[in-house]
Design an enzyme around this catalytic site. Structure first.
Site, short mmCIF file in Angstrom:
data_model
loop_
_atom_site.label_atom_id
_atom_site.label_comp_id
_atom_site.label_asym_id
_atom_site.label_seq_id
_atom_site.Cartn_x
_atom_site.Cartn_y
_atom_site.Cartn_z
N GLY A 115 0.85 -1.18 0.00
CA GLY A 115 0.00 0.00 0.00
C GLY A 115 0.89 1.23 0.00
O GLY A 115 1.99 1.23 0.57
N CYS A 116 0.44 2.31 -0.64
CA CYS A 116 1.30 3.49 -0.79
C CYS A 116 1.63 4.14 0.56
O CYS A 116 2.79 4.43 0.85
CB CYS A 116 0.68 4.49 -1.76
N TYR A 117 0.61 4.40 1.39
CA TYR A 117 0.89 4.95 2.72
C TYR A 117 1.69 3.95 3.55
O TYR A 117 2.58 4.32 4.32
CB TYR A 117 -0.40 5.25 3.47
N ALA A 118 1.37 2.68 3.38
CA ALA A 118 1.99 1.66 4.21
C ALA A 118 3.48 1.53 3.93
O ALA A 118 4.28 1.39 4.86
CB ALA A 118 1.30 0.32 3.99
N ILE A 119 3.88 1.58 2.67
CA ILE A 119 5.31 1.39 2.39
C ILE A 119 6.13 2.54 2.97
O ILE A 119 7.22 2.34 3.49
CB ILE A 119 5.58 1.19 0.88
#
Length: 309
Positions: A115-119
């Site tokens: 996930g973009c926020y997650a990475i």
């Protein structure tokens, strides 16, 4: 012999970017489903079963269905949805996350793309929890802003066409105000934290780009480290990596501002360590393209690892 790749959901935002990246490659054969047939389960199943690797750019339920449609056929998967990011039998698709992760991706049958926020969050948390600098029960707070392309075709249309009845007129807005964003489970699992973070995401009126902020109180960390110790832990963790880098402390301290579009058009994630020595606080900030290292860029990186594996 060229590997057969099927992008299930190739007409969505992430799928389109992945297809553009792969279109000119001679080592691949791209299998395609016309947009009018995208809901035809039989045609999807045939391509899923024919593919060597299927990249799923779908809602969660459709991604789970796609895996079941190819069951027993030997198809390998990269899933860009949130459906499998915390599943035990899926490898998390962040190659630089920890030692040996790239090799695990290369050998995997099923890879859950990031996930973009997650990475951005995991990239900062994981080195500190692995080094036992950040306690796993630390009360983590994460603040982030993304380009509107992260919301998919509907949000892109709402942002770019002010004549629409449902047009979004705000230049910047926070959302997920119930503190229950879908990226939280993977942030906790892969970041190595046990207490649910307070996560406040936002969207700005720019198409691509992202900043993820992780502010920390140094006196609550193990050993009460200074900025240099935090920087060293991050730098050591990502030493020699191509796509994840840590800005030198001098570079970070000289910045008057950090642009959310700084990494747009790249597959790089760059971490900055901000703060003032002796003040007891640090703000870690990851800059990335939400559709680059945060989505399609990571998917293609994972694909290449799997092809080589």
């Amino acid at each position: 012999m060229a590997a057969k790749i099927f992008i299930d959901g190739e007409h969505g935002t992430t799928g389109l970017q992945i297809r553009e990246r792969l279109a000119e490659r001679g080592d691949l054969t791209l299998l395609s489903l016309p947009v009018e047939d995208r809901r035809d389960a039989a045609k999807r199943a045939a391509l899923l079963q024919e593919a060597d690797i299927a990249i799923l750019c779908l809602p969660d339920d459709a991604a789970r269905e796609a895996v079941s449609l190819a069951k027993g056929e030997g198809t390998r998967f990269i899933d860009a949805s949130t459906a499998h990011r915390t599943a035990e039998d899926w490898v998390y698709g962040f190659a630089e996350m920890t030692e040996g992760q790239a090799q695990r991706i290369a050998a995997a049958e099923k890879v859950a793309n990031v996930g973009c926020y997650a990475i951005g969050s995991v990239a900062m948390l994981r080195p500190l929890t692995e080094a036992e600098i950040l306690p796993r029960d630390y009360p983590v707070t994460i603040n982030a802003v993304s380009g509107y392309s992260g919301g998919g075709k509907q949000m892109i249309a709402q942002m770019e066409d002010p004549s629409r009845d449902d047009a979004i007129t705000a230049n910047h807005f926070a959302y997920a105000l119930t503190l229950a964003h879908k990226h939280l489970p993977e942030i906790m699992m892969h970041g190595g934290v046990e207490r649910k973070p307070i996560f406040t995401p936002a969207v700005g009126r720019f198409a691509q780009g992202m900043l993820v902020n992780l502010p920390l109180h140094l006196d609550l960390l193990s050993g009460k480290p200074d900025l240099a110790t935090i920087h060293a832990a991050l730098s050591d963790h990502y030493a020699g990596q191509e796509h994840v880098t840590v800005a030198p402390l001098g570079e970070a301290s000289a910045l008057p501002r950090l642009d959310a579009e700084a990494m747009t058009g790249t597959d790089e994630l760059r971490i900055h360590v901000f703060g003032t020595d002796g003040e007891g606080q640090v703000n870690l900030v990851a800059a990335l393209d939400n559709l680059g290292k945060g989505a399609s860029g990571s998917a293609v990186q994972n694909l290449d690892l799997m092809l080589r594996g």
